[in-house]
Structure formats: C-alpha cells, structure tokens
Design a protein around this motif. Structure first.
Motif, PDB file in Angstrom:
ATOM      1  N   GLY A 226       5.691  -3.140 -10.069  1.00 40.56           N
ATOM      2  CA  GLY A 226       5.761  -1.687 -10.135  1.00 40.56           C
ATOM      3  C   GLY A 226       4.500  -0.994 -10.619  1.00 40.56           C
ATOM      4  N   THR A 227       3.499  -1.741 -11.090  1.00 42.35           N
ATOM      5  CA  THR A 227       2.257  -1.134 -11.567  1.00 42.35           C
ATOM      6  C   THR A 227       1.429  -0.674 -10.382  1.00 42.35           C
ATOM      7  N   ARG A 228       0.793   0.498 -10.515  1.00 44.03           N
ATOM      8  CA  ARG A 228      -0.029   1.052  -9.433  1.00 44.03           C
ATOM      9  C   ARG A 228      -1.506   0.855  -9.740  1.00 44.03           C
ATOM     10  N   TYR A 229      -2.267   0.558  -8.679  1.00 40.84           N
ATOM     11  CA  TYR A 229      -3.703   0.344  -8.799  1.00 40.84           C
ATOM     12  C   TYR A 229      -4.409   1.156  -7.711  1.00 40.84           C
TER      13      TYR A 229
ATOM     14  N   GLU B 146       2.087  -1.446   4.193  1.00 41.56           N
ATOM     15  CA  GLU B 146       1.647  -2.812   4.465  1.00 41.56           C
ATOM     16  C   GLU B 146       1.685  -3.654   3.199  1.00 41.56           C
ATOM     17  N   ARG B 147       2.101  -4.910   3.353  1.00 39.07           N
ATOM     18  CA  ARG B 147       2.077  -5.868   2.246  1.00 39.07           C
ATOM     19  C   ARG B 147       0.660  -6.408   2.125  1.00 39.07           C
ATOM     20  N   VAL B 148       0.164  -6.477   0.882  1.00 38.71           N
ATOM     21  CA  VAL B 148      -1.195  -6.947   0.643  1.00 38.71           C
ATOM     22  C   VAL B 148      -1.233  -7.923  -0.524  1.00 38.71           C
ATOM     23  N   ASP B 149      -2.304  -8.686  -0.560  1.00 38.67           N
ATOM     24  CA  ASP B 149      -2.615  -9.546  -1.691  1.00 38.67           C
ATOM     25  C   ASP B 149      -3.904  -8.996  -2.282  1.00 38.67           C
ATOM     26  N   PHE B 150      -3.976  -8.892  -3.626  1.00 42.21           N
ATOM     27  CA  PHE B 150      -5.162  -8.301  -4.246  1.00 42.21           C
ATOM     28  C   PHE B 150      -5.370  -8.865  -5.639  1.00 42.21           C
ATOM     29  N   VAL B 151      -6.531  -8.543  -6.196  1.00 48.18           N
ATOM     30  CA  VAL B 151      -6.874  -8.973  -7.554  1.00 48.18           C
ATOM     31  C   VAL B 151      -6.953  -7.719  -8.419  1.00 48.18           C
ATOM     32  N   PRO B 152      -6.066  -7.589  -9.443  1.00 54.01           N
ATOM     33  CA  PRO B 152      -6.123  -6.420 -10.317  1.00 54.01           C
ATOM     34  C   PRO B 152      -7.291  -6.537 -11.301  1.00 54.01           C
TER      35      PRO B 152
ATOM     36  N   ILE C 298       0.854  -1.182   0.000  1.00 55.62           N
ATOM     37  CA  ILE C 298       0.000   0.000   0.000  1.00 55.62           C
ATOM     38  C   ILE C 298       0.890   1.231   0.000  1.00 55.62           C
ATOM     39  N   LEU C 299       0.687   2.096  -0.973  1.00 59.48           N
ATOM     40  CA  LEU C 299       1.460   3.329  -1.053  1.00 59.48           C
ATOM     41  C   LEU C 299       0.787   4.459  -0.292  1.00 59.48           C
ATOM     42  N   ASP C 300      -0.552   4.509  -0.354  1.00 60.82           N
ATOM     43  CA  ASP C 300      -1.274   5.623   0.256  1.00 60.82           C
ATOM     44  C   ASP C 300      -2.690   5.189   0.562  1.00 60.82           C
ATOM     45  N   PHE C 301      -3.249   5.729   1.645  1.00 58.70           N
ATOM     46  CA  PHE C 301      -4.665   5.553   1.928  1.00 58.70           C
ATOM     47  C   PHE C 301      -5.186   6.844   2.537  1.00 58.70           C
ATOM     48  N   ASN C 302      -6.252   7.387   1.944  1.00 50.92           N
ATOM     49  CA  ASN C 302      -6.857   8.631   2.395  1.00 50.92           C
ATOM     50  C   ASN C 302      -8.175   8.286   3.070  1.00 50.92           C
TER      51      ASN C 302
ATOM     52  N   GLN D 206      -7.923  -0.771 -11.265  1.00 52.57           N
ATOM     53  CA  GLN D 206      -8.455  -0.910  -9.910  1.00 52.57           C
ATOM     54  C   GLN D 206      -7.944  -2.194  -9.269  1.00 52.57           C
ATOM     55  N   ALA D 207      -7.801  -2.165  -7.957  1.00 54.95           N
ATOM     56  CA  ALA D 207      -7.440  -3.343  -7.180  1.00 54.95           C
ATOM     57  C   ALA D 207      -8.653  -3.758  -6.379  1.00 54.95           C
TER      58      ALA D 207
END
Length: 166
Positions: free
Chosen positions: A22-25, A42-48, A5-9, A52-53
């Motif tokens: 390196g791709t951002r979602y 935080e390290r996360v697992d997600f579905v692109p 996670i790079l950012d959360f607002n 969108q993630a």
C-alpha cells in the motif's frame, strides 16, 4: 518489490506506483526500463529508495490478459484484512476451574498462577483474547482457597498443640 502503476503524466514524465503493502512511491521516466511508456494499472517490479521508485520493469504475466481478474480500479485502497474474532483465553478458563476446585481440593495455587498469566496475556492481546472476568474470578477463588488452606493448617496446628499439652 512488486506493485502497480497508479498514474503516469507524459507532460512531466513522472508517475506514481503503489507496492503490494500500500505504500506509494514516485518515479521518473528515466527509471522506467521497458521499451514503451508506463500505463496506469500495469503490474511492475521496482526498487524502493526512500519515497522514490527506481529500476521499474513491467511484470510479465503467466496467463493471458483476458484470464486475469482485474481490480475494480488501480486507485482502490488495498483490501482490508478480515476482522479477527476474539477467542477466550485458555488460561482464564483453567484459572476459573482450578479456583472452583481449589475450594474443595488442591488447585488454588494453579488458579492464582494461571489467573495472573491470563490477565497479562489478555491485556497484551489487543482484543484478540477475552476472558478477563473468568481470570479475575479464578484469581479471587484461588486466593480465597489459599487463605482457607492456611487458616485450616493454623487451626490444625493450634488444635495439635492444645491437644498435646492436655
């Protein structure tokens, strides 16, 4: 797919995650599947899904957090791959050696074939292979050797024909 996670607002309930490539979602809080709020780093697992993630889950670490090496910043670009050192083309070397030997003994045809293949491989390697000059020298010597061989056989045939008519 794994990422960080790079950012959360919290105000807009949106965030940004970067995969290991390196791709951002972008993601929304509705896609966050853990009980507490996401935190940058935080390290996360997600579905692109496009840009969108979805279905973001926190990755549980095997080692204690203190033992894990931390990146300087979650915003740092991914590490660059080590520079590839160009290597000489083996076919270029064979072409040069066969071209030199082809002037003395059989080998000119091998020099020509290996020289053409080597130059093609070097062109297609995008800098990973070197030796274009050796391949070119092998080609020149190979064609010279073939020419001398043809000339030699022509002289021998003419001499044989002239000798048989005497």
């Amino acid at each position: 797919m794994e990422g960080v996670i790079l950012d959360f607002n919290l105000d807009s309930s949106t965030g940004v995650v970067r995969c290991n490539q390196g791709t951002r979602y972008n993601f929304t809080i509705e896609e966050w599947k853990s009980s507490d709020l996401p935190k940058p780093g935080e390290r996360v697992d997600f579905v692109p899904n496009g840009e969108q993630a979805g279905n973001l889950y926190r990755v549980q670490s095997q080692a204690p957090a203190a033992a894990q090496p931390q990146a300087a910043s979650p915003f740092a670009p991914p590490a660059a791959a080590p520079a590839q050192v160009p290597t000489p083309s083996v076919l270029a070397i064979i072409s040069l050696i066969a071209g030199i030997l082809g002037l003395l003994i059989f080998g000119s045809l091998i020099a020509v074939i290996c020289g053409h293949i080597a130059r093609s491989n070097i062109r297609d390697s995008r800098g990973a292979l070197t030796g274009d000059g050796m391949a070119l020298a092998g080609l020149i010597l190979g064609y010279l050797g073939l020419g001398l061989t043809v000339l030699f056989f022509l002289v021998m045939m003419i001499a044989g024909i002239a000798g048989s008519t005497l």
